[in-house]
Design an enzyme around this catalytic site. Structure first.
Site, PDB file in Angstrom:
ATOM      1  N   TRP A 161       1.444  10.423  -0.678  1.00 34.57           N
ATOM      2  CA  TRP A 161       0.476   9.335  -0.882  1.00 34.57           C
ATOM      3  C   TRP A 161      -0.337   9.583  -2.136  1.00 34.57           C
ATOM      4  O   TRP A 161      -1.184  10.478  -2.170  1.00 34.57           O
ATOM      5  CB  TRP A 161      -0.471   9.225   0.325  1.00 34.57           C
ATOM      6  CG  TRP A 161       0.261   8.857   1.568  1.00 34.57           C
ATOM      7  CD1 TRP A 161       0.575   7.600   1.986  1.00 34.57           C
ATOM      8  CD2 TRP A 161       0.792   9.743   2.561  1.00 34.57           C
ATOM      9  NE1 TRP A 161       1.269   7.641   3.163  1.00 34.57           N
ATOM     10  CE2 TRP A 161       1.421   8.944   3.537  1.00 34.57           C
ATOM     11  CE3 TRP A 161       0.819  11.134   2.706  1.00 34.57           C
ATOM     12  CZ2 TRP A 161       2.048   9.483   4.657  1.00 34.57           C
ATOM     13  CZ3 TRP A 161       1.436  11.668   3.813  1.00 34.57           C
ATOM     14  CH2 TRP A 161       2.043  10.847   4.770  1.00 34.57           C
ATOM     15  N   HIS A 182      -3.120   4.497   3.768  1.00 37.50           N
ATOM     16  CA  HIS A 182      -2.358   3.872   4.840  1.00 37.50           C
ATOM     17  C   HIS A 182      -3.329   3.518   5.971  1.00 37.50           C
ATOM     18  O   HIS A 182      -4.516   3.857   5.900  1.00 37.50           O
ATOM     19  CB  HIS A 182      -1.217   4.768   5.343  1.00 37.50           C
ATOM     20  CG  HIS A 182      -1.616   6.180   5.660  1.00 37.50           C
ATOM     21  ND1 HIS A 182      -0.724   7.129   6.112  1.00 37.50           N
ATOM     22  CD2 HIS A 182      -2.816   6.829   5.597  1.00 37.50           C
ATOM     23  CE1 HIS A 182      -1.353   8.278   6.301  1.00 37.50           C
ATOM     24  NE2 HIS A 182      -2.619   8.112   6.008  1.00 37.50           N
ATOM     25  N   ARG A 208      -3.061   2.599  -3.269  1.00 44.02           N
ATOM     26  CA  ARG A 208      -2.407   3.811  -3.781  1.00 44.02           C
ATOM     27  C   ARG A 208      -2.445   3.839  -5.292  1.00 44.02           C
ATOM     28  O   ARG A 208      -2.374   2.796  -5.939  1.00 44.02           O
ATOM     29  CB  ARG A 208      -0.951   3.890  -3.299  1.00 44.02           C
ATOM     30  CG  ARG A 208      -0.901   4.237  -1.821  1.00 44.02           C
ATOM     31  CD  ARG A 208       0.491   4.490  -1.316  1.00 44.02           C
ATOM     32  NE  ARG A 208       0.470   4.444   0.147  1.00 44.02           N
ATOM     33  CZ  ARG A 208       1.547   4.463   0.918  1.00 44.02           C
ATOM     34  NH1 ARG A 208       2.748   4.537   0.368  1.00 44.02           N
ATOM     35  NH2 ARG A 208       1.430   4.410   2.231  1.00 44.02           N
ATOM     36  N   GLN A 222      -0.953  -3.007   5.475  1.00 41.02           N
ATOM     37  CA  GLN A 222      -0.101  -2.338   6.460  1.00 41.02           C
ATOM     38  C   GLN A 222      -0.511  -2.843   7.833  1.00 41.02           C
ATOM     39  O   GLN A 222      -1.633  -3.311   8.018  1.00 41.02           O
ATOM     40  CB  GLN A 222      -0.295  -0.815   6.423  1.00 41.02           C
ATOM     41  CG  GLN A 222       0.507  -0.123   5.331  1.00 41.02           C
ATOM     42  CD  GLN A 222       0.584   1.389   5.532  1.00 41.02           C
ATOM     43  OE1 GLN A 222      -0.137   1.970   6.336  1.00 41.02           O
ATOM     44  NE2 GLN A 222       1.478   2.009   4.775  1.00 41.02           N
ATOM     45  N   VAL A 265       3.931  12.542  13.022  1.00 40.11           N
ATOM     46  CA  VAL A 265       4.818  12.200  14.138  1.00 40.11           C
ATOM     47  C   VAL A 265       5.914  13.256  14.273  1.00 40.11           C
ATOM     48  O   VAL A 265       6.295  13.893  13.306  1.00 40.11           O
ATOM     49  CB  VAL A 265       5.467  10.799  13.958  1.00 40.11           C
ATOM     50  CG1 VAL A 265       4.447   9.703  14.198  1.00 40.11           C
ATOM     51  CG2 VAL A 265       6.114  10.664  12.598  1.00 40.11           C
ATOM     52  N   ALA A 319       3.742   5.929  17.403  1.00 40.54           N
ATOM     53  CA  ALA A 319       3.008   5.223  16.353  1.00 40.54           C
ATOM     54  C   ALA A 319       4.020   4.633  15.387  1.00 40.54           C
ATOM     55  O   ALA A 319       5.151   5.112  15.274  1.00 40.54           O
ATOM     56  CB  ALA A 319       2.067   6.173  15.625  1.00 40.54           C
TER      57      ALA A 319
HETATM   58  N1  PHE Z   1       1.487   5.723   7.501  1.00 37.41           N
HETATM   59  C1  PHE Z   1       2.863   5.842   7.113  1.00 37.41           C
HETATM   60  C2  PHE Z   1       3.020   5.424   5.663  1.00 37.41           C
HETATM   61  O1  PHE Z   1       2.115   4.870   5.102  1.00 37.41           O
HETATM   62  C3  PHE Z   1       3.743   4.963   7.997  1.00 37.41           C
HETATM   63  C4  PHE Z   1       3.803   5.464   9.397  1.00 37.41           C
HETATM   64  C5  PHE Z   1       2.876   5.080  10.331  1.00 37.41           C
HETATM   65  C6  PHE Z   1       4.832   6.334   9.806  1.00 37.41           C
HETATM   66  C7  PHE Z   1       2.944   5.527  11.637  1.00 37.41           C
HETATM   67  C8  PHE Z   1       4.899   6.759  11.088  1.00 37.41           C
HETATM   68  C9  PHE Z   1       3.967   6.391  12.006  1.00 37.41           C
HETATM   69  O2  PHE Z   1       4.019   5.700   5.031  1.00 37.41           O
END
Ligand code: PHE
Length: 351
Positions: A161, A182, A208, A222, A265, A319
């Site tokens: 990120w 995010h 970003r 998002q 995750v 998630a």
């Molecule tokens: N937050 C992650 C992204 O911006 C996406 C994501 C969210 C992946 C939740 C897994 C679980 O790339």
């Protein structure tokens, strides 16, 4: 002294008055003219008043001349007034006239931005499955954006990120505030406030530090999803996201999950749908693969649960995060993400 009112004197005044009348240009001038000749102290009125002092035998004839003259002046006065009024109207520009038979001007009706429309569509698909919509801050602490998501300071995973940092530092002099990269920080914020069962989706804007091109923007939306309870498994993740894909992309969609890495995750996946355009045969939209990636997802990492005080031996959850602009691009065949925020009405009016 006996005034001398003669028909000639009356004729003279009348002719003088008539001679001036045609050169009068506006209503004020006409009014002065009326006062000067026909007003109470006007010249014709004054001379006619003297008729009463004439000998009986003259009075009739002179009176008749006087009355005719007065009628004539009054008649010509009103003609002149009419002429001036209609000349004035004719002089008006077309824009000053009102044509009451014209149709009314249409009132421009606004509409929702395509991103807003697709965000609402995504949210209602999840709301129908019992998810609750919550929102969070766009300016975020490092703690929520990274640390509580199992992305420690100086860990290479942060390179996923590119961040826009706010000029704000902690007591060790480190930047600790940023524009969220995010919506995942809301996972931690929601779990800190709620006890399971948790089922939320979080639409919102992210930022970003990114060079823009047809598929990258430095700000975008998002939609985050989170479900935590005792006994939630990967099968729940698959079933929920499968149902979502069918609602938004059509009831005959197939889905594919592949391993992917996100620090918060475990296991992590990316989810694809079979290409709705070529039905899997291969085309430009799916880059000849037959599959289109639409989101990242996974089972909530035990460290994330621990960080917010949930016991990972009791609770599990899944998630996911998806990009509504990307979903809209796929759905509507938009080939450049920059169109969403360049405010070109020719683009926006199509939705
Ligand atoms: N937050 C992650 C992204 O911006 C996406 C994501 C969210 C992946 C939740 C897994 C679980 O790339």
């Amino acid at each position: 002294m006996q005034p001398t009112v003669t028909p000639e004197a009356i004729d003279e005044i009348r002719e003088e008055a008539l001679g001036k009348l045609d050169s009068l240009e506006d209503l004020d001038e006409v009014e002065s003219w009326r006062v000067a000749y026909l007003g109470r102290k006007g010249r014709l009125s004054s001379i006619l008043r003297d008729i009463g002092g004439l000998p009986q035998e003259e009075r009739r004839a002179v009176g008749a001349v006087g009355n005719r003259s007065r009628s004539l002046l009054e008649e010509r006065l009103s003609q002149r007034l009419e002429a001036i009024k209609s000349a004035g109207l004719a002089g008006l520009a077309d824009t000053d006239r009102i044509d009451v038979t014209l149709p009314g001007r249409p009132i421009a009706v606004g509409r929702l931005h395509p991103t807003t429309q697709i965000v609402r569509e995504i949210c209602s698909a999840f709301m129908a499955m019992g998810f609750q919509v919550v929102e969070g801050p766009e300016v975020e602490w490092d703690r929520y954006n990274f640390e509580l998501l199992n992305i420690p300071r100086d860990h290479p995973a942060r390179d996923m990120w590119n961040s826009l940092w706010i000029d704000h530092r902690n007591e060790r002099g480190e930047h600790n505030m940023l524009l969220r990269t995010h919506t995942s920080p809301m996972q931690a914020r929601v779990m800190e406030k709620m006890r399971p069962p948790v089922r939320v989706i979080v639409p919102g804007k992210c930022y970003r530090y990114e060079a823009t091109d047809a598929t990258h923007e430095w700000h975008f939306y998002q939609v985050e999803g989170l479900a935590v309870d005792d006994g939630i498994t990967f099968a729940d993740l698959k079933g929920t996201l499968y149902e979502f894909a069918r609602r938004v992309f059509g009831s005959d969609r197939r889905v594919r999950f592949r391993c992917d890495y996100f620090p918060f995750v475990e296991p992590g996946v990316d989810m694809s749908i079979d290409c709705f355009s070529c039905q899997g045969g291969g085309c430009r939209i799916c880059r000849d693969t037959g599959w289109i990636e639409i989101m990242g997802a996974g089972m909530v990492h035990p460290k994330v649960l621990e960080g917010v005080g949930y016991d990972p031996r009791v609770y599990t959850g899944f998630a996911f995060g998806l990009g509504p602009e990307r979903i809209a691009m796929l759905k509507y065949g938009i080939d450049d993400i920059r169109l969403f925020y360049s405010n070109d009405l020719r683009f926006l009016r199509q939705f």
